[in-house]
Scaffold this active site. Structure first.
Site, PDB file in Angstrom:
ATOM      1  N   ILE A  98      31.826  34.443  53.497  1.00 10.71           N
ATOM      2  CA  ILE A  98      32.145  34.146  52.103  1.00 10.71           C
ATOM      3  C   ILE A  98      33.099  32.970  52.019  1.00 10.71           C
ATOM      4  O   ILE A  98      32.913  32.048  51.216  1.00 10.71           O
ATOM      5  CB  ILE A  98      32.721  35.391  51.413  1.00 10.71           C
ATOM      6  CG1 ILE A  98      31.647  36.479  51.321  1.00 10.71           C
ATOM      7  CG2 ILE A  98      33.244  35.042  50.021  1.00 10.71           C
ATOM      8  CD1 ILE A  98      32.167  37.825  50.863  1.00 10.71           C
ATOM      9  N   HIS A 140      35.395  44.132  39.184  1.00  9.56           N
ATOM     10  CA  HIS A 140      34.706  44.178  40.481  1.00  9.56           C
ATOM     11  C   HIS A 140      33.244  43.741  40.328  1.00  9.56           C
ATOM     12  O   HIS A 140      32.306  44.479  40.634  1.00  9.56           O
ATOM     13  CB  HIS A 140      34.773  45.585  41.082  1.00  9.56           C
ATOM     14  CG  HIS A 140      34.657  45.584  42.583  1.00  9.56           C
ATOM     15  ND1 HIS A 140      35.360  46.437  43.393  1.00  9.56           N
ATOM     16  CD2 HIS A 140      33.909  44.831  43.431  1.00  9.56           C
ATOM     17  CE1 HIS A 140      35.058  46.220  44.664  1.00  9.56           C
ATOM     18  NE2 HIS A 140      34.168  45.239  44.702  1.00  9.56           N
ATOM     19  N   ILE A 141      33.060  42.501  39.882  1.00  8.98           N
ATOM     20  CA  ILE A 141      31.713  41.983  39.604  1.00  8.98           C
ATOM     21  C   ILE A 141      31.299  40.902  40.608  1.00  8.98           C
ATOM     22  O   ILE A 141      30.413  40.105  40.327  1.00  8.98           O
ATOM     23  CB  ILE A 141      31.628  41.428  38.166  1.00  8.98           C
ATOM     24  CG1 ILE A 141      32.639  40.281  37.939  1.00  8.98           C
ATOM     25  CG2 ILE A 141      31.841  42.540  37.145  1.00  8.98           C
ATOM     26  CD1 ILE A 141      32.431  39.515  36.646  1.00  8.98           C
ATOM     27  N   GLY A 142      31.924  40.903  41.779  1.00 11.29           N
ATOM     28  CA  GLY A 142      31.663  39.839  42.750  1.00 11.29           C
ATOM     29  C   GLY A 142      30.193  39.614  43.072  1.00 11.29           C
ATOM     30  O   GLY A 142      29.751  38.483  43.239  1.00 11.29           O
ATOM     31  N   ARG A 184      39.442  43.073  48.462  1.00  6.06           N
ATOM     32  CA  ARG A 184      39.822  44.450  48.173  1.00  6.06           C
ATOM     33  C   ARG A 184      41.234  44.449  47.588  1.00  6.06           C
ATOM     34  O   ARG A 184      42.098  43.685  48.012  1.00  6.06           O
ATOM     35  CB  ARG A 184      39.774  45.310  49.441  1.00  6.06           C
ATOM     36  CG  ARG A 184      38.375  45.703  49.886  1.00  6.06           C
ATOM     37  CD  ARG A 184      37.721  46.648  48.881  1.00  6.06           C
ATOM     38  NE  ARG A 184      36.440  47.158  49.329  1.00  6.06           N
ATOM     39  CZ  ARG A 184      35.264  46.630  49.023  1.00  6.06           C
ATOM     40  NH1 ARG A 184      35.234  45.524  48.270  1.00  6.06           N
ATOM     41  NH2 ARG A 184      34.143  47.178  49.435  1.00  6.06           N
ATOM     42  N   GLU A 209      41.207  51.168  41.097  1.00  2.00           N
ATOM     43  CA  GLU A 209      40.034  50.797  40.314  1.00  2.00           C
ATOM     44  C   GLU A 209      39.396  52.082  39.769  1.00  2.00           C
ATOM     45  O   GLU A 209      39.215  53.029  40.538  1.00  2.00           O
ATOM     46  CB  GLU A 209      39.000  50.056  41.176  1.00  2.00           C
ATOM     47  CG  GLU A 209      39.409  48.657  41.560  1.00  2.00           C
ATOM     48  CD  GLU A 209      38.301  47.921  42.315  1.00  2.00           C
ATOM     49  OE1 GLU A 209      37.145  48.410  42.350  1.00  2.00           O
ATOM     50  OE2 GLU A 209      38.590  46.866  42.869  1.00  2.00           O
ATOM     51  N   THR A 260      43.160  29.894  56.733  1.00  4.06           N
ATOM     52  CA  THR A 260      43.778  30.657  57.803  1.00  4.06           C
ATOM     53  C   THR A 260      42.848  31.809  58.153  1.00  4.06           C
ATOM     54  O   THR A 260      42.131  32.329  57.287  1.00  4.06           O
ATOM     55  CB  THR A 260      45.176  31.166  57.393  1.00  4.06           C
ATOM     56  OG1 THR A 260      45.834  31.694  58.550  1.00  4.06           O
ATOM     57  CG2 THR A 260      45.101  32.251  56.324  1.00  4.06           C
TER      58      THR A 260
END
Length: 309
Positions: A159, A281-283, A234, A263, A177
């Site tokens: 990602i 939480h719509i990633g 997270r 959540e 990093t």
């Protein structure tokens, strides 16, 4: 050829359409409008060889009796922090997750959140929606551009790498990093240096015991007062309570969280923080991605069951 019977902890998006790709496989699912109950999960583990689990379903020893049937659990997503993997391994239950199918959509949302914050999109839209737009001005909701800014990526996995690639077109400097230098085209540095230098910081690390509060008060102190912090991995990798304090006190300019702890987040005092943007939480909540995820989660499960058998 063995015919498999599998269970999904929710009715997965596009399940009816995707199910046609698996002839001879019986696919059942939890029909409720709310998250699956512990009793329903326990029943599934007792009656199905394979189960697709969602991130909201906590899977541990509470849900297993002496006569469970499940052999494999497939996660509908990348994260597996909802699974007690040591316990499952001790019972001979295999696990698998989705990786490639989640990458583009999650990176895309991180970029969208960054643009939203730096250009004041949500706040200016709310200003209009509330009927406050009475006159203009050359500095009304004046944000900034990504060009010549430094975007720091914490966690250079799939990602993080996809996000760095997307950022090329914006003309910003990308630093990162990670556990080690990936020797790629971007600049590797320590966590501390990244936080000091970055105008935008985005988090892309898995939740593990050693990443809980990976960004805590000592790290927040290193960030610029003008910085933007984005979390799409997270909620627990970030000390959210300290972040809220820093936002309220103007020690960090803005934050955008697609993941929170807990959540769902229903604290009205937190939700009201003006320089905090929260999405639920719509990633991976994009039709193309979710269809791929549904196929992959079931296909992964079936392939795992075939190896076991």
């Amino acid at each position: 050829m063995k015919l498999y019977k599998v269970f999904c902890a929710e009715k997965l998006p596009f399940l009816d359409e995707v199910a046609s790709s698996f002839p001879g496989v019986e696919i059942d699912y939890w029909p409720g409008d709310t998250g699956i109950t512990d009793d329903a999960l326990k029943t599934a583990f007792d009656n199905y060889e394979g189960v697709v689990s969602t991130h909201t379903a906590k899977v541990d020893g509470r849900l297993f009796g002496n006569n469970f049937k499940v052999k494999a659990i497939s996660s509908y997503g990348t994260g597996q922090d909802n699974l007690d993997k040591p316990f499952l391994a001790s019972k001979g239950i295999a696990t698998i997750a989705i990786y490639d199918e989640c990458t583009y959509s999650t990176a895309e949302l991180a970029l969208a959140l960054g643009l939203n914050c730096i250009r004041n999109i949500s706040t200016s839209s709310g200003y209009v929606r509330e009927g406050k737009w009475k006159s203009g001005g050359l500095t009304l909701f004046m944000g900034d551009n990504l060009v010549n800014k430094t975007w720091g990526i914490v966690g250079m996995g799939k990602i993080g790498t996809r996000l760095a690639t997307m950022l090329k077109v914006f003309g910003c400097r990308v630093i990162y990093t990670a556990n080690n230098d990936h020797h790629n085209e971007w600049e590797y540095c320590s966590k501390e240096e990244l936080l000091k230098q970055s105008d935008i910081v985005s988090l892309h690390i898995p939740l593990k015991p050693d990443t809980i509060n990976y960004i805590d008060e000592p790290e927040l102190k290193l960030m610029k007062k003008t910085a933007i912090l984005i979390n799409v991995c997270r909620g627990k990798v970030l000390n959210n309570t300290k972040l809220y304090e820093y936002l309220k006190n103007g020690l960090i300019a803005c934050a955008a969280l697609d993941v929170t702890d807990p959540e769902p987040l229903n604290n009205p005092e937190v939700i009201a923080i003006p320089n905090l943007l929260i999405t639920p939480h719509i990633g991976t909540a994009a039709a193309y991605t979710r269809k791929q995820m549904t196929y992959a989660s079931i296909n992964n499960l079936l392939e795992l069951l075939k190896k076991i058998d």
